[in-house]
Design an enzyme around this catalytic site. Sequence first.
Site, PDB file in Angstrom:
ATOM      1  N   LYS A  90      -2.079  37.605  41.911  1.00 55.33           N
ATOM      2  CA  LYS A  90      -2.151  36.691  43.061  1.00 55.33           C
ATOM      3  C   LYS A  90      -1.357  35.431  42.736  1.00 55.33           C
ATOM      4  CE  LYS A  90      -5.518  34.501  46.229  1.00 55.33           C
ATOM      5  NZ  LYS A  90      -6.940  34.257  46.531  1.00 55.33           N
TER       6      LYS A  90
ATOM      7  N   SER B  70      -8.481  35.217  51.448  1.00 54.85           N
ATOM      8  CA  SER B  70      -7.118  34.800  51.195  1.00 54.85           C
ATOM      9  C   SER B  70      -6.317  35.762  50.331  1.00 54.85           C
ATOM     10  CB  SER B  70      -7.124  33.440  50.494  1.00 54.85           C
ATOM     11  OG  SER B  70      -7.687  33.532  49.196  1.00 54.85           O
TER      12      SER B  70
ATOM     13  N   SER C  73     -12.831  35.365  49.465  1.00 59.12           N
ATOM     14  CA  SER C  73     -11.413  35.724  49.428  1.00 59.12           C
ATOM     15  C   SER C  73     -11.075  36.974  48.633  1.00 59.12           C
ATOM     16  CB  SER C  73     -10.585  34.559  48.873  1.00 59.12           C
ATOM     17  OG  SER C  73     -10.392  33.586  49.865  1.00 59.12           O
TER      18      SER C  73
END
Lengths: 485, 496, 95
Positions: free
Chosen positions: B78, B159, B183
């Site tokens: 990420k 997210s 998330s």
Amino acid sequence: MTHALIKGETGEWEMVIGLEVHAQVIANSKLFSGASIEFGAAPNTHVSLVDAAMPGMLPVLNQHVVEQGIKTGLGLKAQVNKYSVFARKNYFYPDLPQGYQISQSDHPIVGEGIIEVDLPDGSTKEIGITRMHLEQDAGKSVHDMHPSKSYVDLNRSGSALMEIVSEPDIRSADEAAAYVNKIRMILRYLGTCDGNMDEGSMRADVNISVRKPGDEYGTRAEIKNVNSIKAMTQAIGFEVNRQIDIIEDGGEVDQETRLWDPVKLETRALRSKEDAHDYRYFPDPDLLPLELTDELIERIKATLPELPDEKKHRFMNEFSLNAYDASVLIAEQNRAAFYETVVKTAGDAKLSANWVINELLGALNKAGKDLDDSPVIAEQLGQLVARIVDNTISGKIAKDVFADMMESGKDADLIIDEKGLKQVTDTGAIEAIIDEVIVNNPDNVAAYRGGKDKLFGFFVGQVMKASQGKANPTIVNELLKNKLS
Amino acid sequence: MTDLTNLTIASALNGLKNKEFSATELTNAHITAMENARDLNAFIVETPEIALKQAEVADVRYANGTALPLDGVPIGMKDLFCTKDTQTTAASHILEGFVPQYESTVSGKLWDAGCTMLGKLNLDEFAMGSANTTSHFGNVINPWKDQTNPNIDLVPGGSSGGSSAAVAARLCLGATGTDTGGSIRQPAAFTGTCGIKPTYGRCSRWGIVAFASSLDQAGAFARTVEDCALMLNTMCGHDAKDSTSSKQEVPDFTKALEGDLKGKKIGIPKEYRVDGMPEEIEKMWQQGMDWLKDQGAEIVDVSLPHTKYALPTYYIIAPAECSSNLARYDGIRYGQRVEGEDLTDLYELTRAQGFGEEVQRRIMIGTYVLSAGYYDAYYIKAQKVRRLITQDFENAFEQVDALLTPTAPSSAFAIGENDDDPIKMYLNDVFTVPTSLAGLPGMSVPAGLDSKGLPLGLQVIGKAWDEETVLNVARNIERAANFTAKPQILGVSKAA
Amino acid sequence: MSLTRDDVKKVARLSRLRMDDQQLDELAPKLNGILGFIEQLSEVDTDNVEPLSNVARSTLPLRDDVINDGECRDAVLANAPESEEGFFAVPKVVE
């Protein structure tokens, strides 16, 4: 009594002052990072990625700084809080990389205390301490290296500061100066701050307002950039008059931050009004509350040195010194230690005090030297004073010996020996000199015996001169009196 | 040869050990998949050269018999984890071009365990969002399609939308995520993948771009519960550089997987039966309870009375922390700068042009709730309610070993659907936010498909430090659900 | 509680976010919507409840006072939009 009232057009005014002293904590590394805090390095070298607030960097608290904070709290005779919280103080400035300063707000590590300050007239006054907290120092912006740019150096960014906040108990510039001096002395005794105002390791913000005696507190202004005691005294003088003028002209003092300009000798508003501060303090979520154990506090308490006030009172009791001499001697820890060594060697405490204060400190001051660099060490000065005490030399000769010692670093005994300065105490030898003086000055002898008493000094002088100053003055006096009568 | 991109981490490790294929082959297969599936926009930066270099070294270790725990496993990172010498943006324009001179603790641990880095995964800007529609680098597209309307693009959740999409589409065997209010878990549910957020303090936050420090926690995406456990084994552990990192011992999480649920009590919080919850989700939840009962668990009704207040609490605390955490993006030391007349100009223009709309909105809310006069009413109040929410869980865990809830109140929705109404978007996290506020471990595991053919997830919530029970319960659901459906878009599809 | 455009302007200023009047006008109702949502909390009885600021179940760690970081100016300045002579450079600050 230094409680100064200022005469204005509408009567007398009183100033009300509270001080925030920022003191850099003596440590190896920063409050929350392992970068060095050494002064004077090339720009941005003593900076870790944490200090530069790179994304994802996190603070880890320095244990030694915490202990220094506890020590300072104990030294200020203040409450050490077993529970304290680091909070973020949010504002934007180029030398504040995180966009917030990690400080302490609602829960500081040290709470209320009291210190006694020594005023120029010899009196003392108690000033309250509101609190002391730990916080990060900011970096430094340099404005004069480029015509249109400021340069930012983060070396100082993240160094640990103690902010010591006083109660608004101060009523004159003298008191403010005495307060800062006392704080500085205590911190230096504790070894928690070197008190070096030139290098910025101690700075003060001055909160100041004026009022008619007995009235409520007026609106205060905060003055920053006060980097010496002299500047503080000047800034207070300027600001008090500025505020009185405003009020007497029918205006109102603004609550604002002002900057001391040491060149123009004035304070001026620092930041525009629409940019009013709102620091939005909240507990730093990267850190947990700091919880101290009794054991730790007790362990630190056991390491506390004798503090200035305690030492002063001990000197007054133990050595029968007056308050002034005691204050001068304890002003610095090494000075007090020096003095105690001199006394130990010389025996006479009062005479030792005179020699340390008047001769040694005077000479060092003239030479621009610190006590630590003194060519004459404490044992040597003690020996010199001992020679006065045991009548080996007179006080007057001792001054010459001392001058030589300052030059050469030699021991007093060696100089006395080499130069043959040992005092003559042999009454036979002195009698011989007196006899000679009497024979050589028949007119004066007659005049003296005729009642002109004042001439006695002339005879003493002649004898001393003939003995090259080495004759013991007490014996000379005694024998002269007998011979001339 | 089997399709290497369809392996699990565990089976890939076996294959590598048995020399069925090399780490380079495994990595190359995923590089091809990644390139094939660029339309998903899962990666902000692809780093095939780094992955191949790492794979080469892994192959040497396999040859030497010195293989590391995750040697040669291709993963996506990420883009909130700072990676040394590789651009890290947090999907924000303001960090475009930022090349960290350091490696985050968690990513460093994964490389040290032998993982290979395919690239930096897309996300909502600064991890603020629930649909991956706030990234400066564009939306991420969910590889799953609504069978009733296959032409529209769906969100992968947020997210960590790049992570969920990439794992679902078989572009990588696993991915890192971060979870502040859901998330990891919500995007896992939207993409039919497994996602676990461990207890707050399990994974170091050092080197992860901060959103809300008291909530942020790294975790893992993979296609099986076991793979998540394997990743956690490497990712967790104390870090002296993070003051909130725990010294709690890290067990071998894979050992917790086996075993049924005899004697285990599973709580069903009644407050999670929210108004308007789709019937399909209600049914899936019931199905989950039945599966667990079949495995010997006792289902117990519990109450978490302050659940309703978790979202408003979160939407005070997270923006407050974010407003302060994002103050460092000022155009002075790194990232984008917009020049101005003076310093204030520089700050205001840099930040206005550098941050997207949702990030600016949250900074504004956060600044407001911390400002003089409102701090007590909002921030302190929220911290008090946070305590009550945490106590709710503590009370529930006196009766039960784990909780079972739906992960999200809907399946994946169309891109753009909730964009104009922030509150509607926030409601996506209604089931995940309470766990985050309490700092507890939570995991989403795929349970089945809804009538549109979209995956639904169930969430298992555990006691602090008890990821083992969470993984064990999740593994039982996984076994019972036997979720074998694949998304319509797969990286391998265009290959060969 | 409802934010006026002026309030929003003040918050934008504190946040160092440049916004024109149109943006302020558009943002105000959105922010008010969010504030209305979070104001639900006023219903909760929080008397005698201590605020909870962190759920890390540990105590604050302390580090030894040793110099083991810094001396990495190149890394510190590597991403700077503008640096000169080892400093970060910014438009001149007038105090």
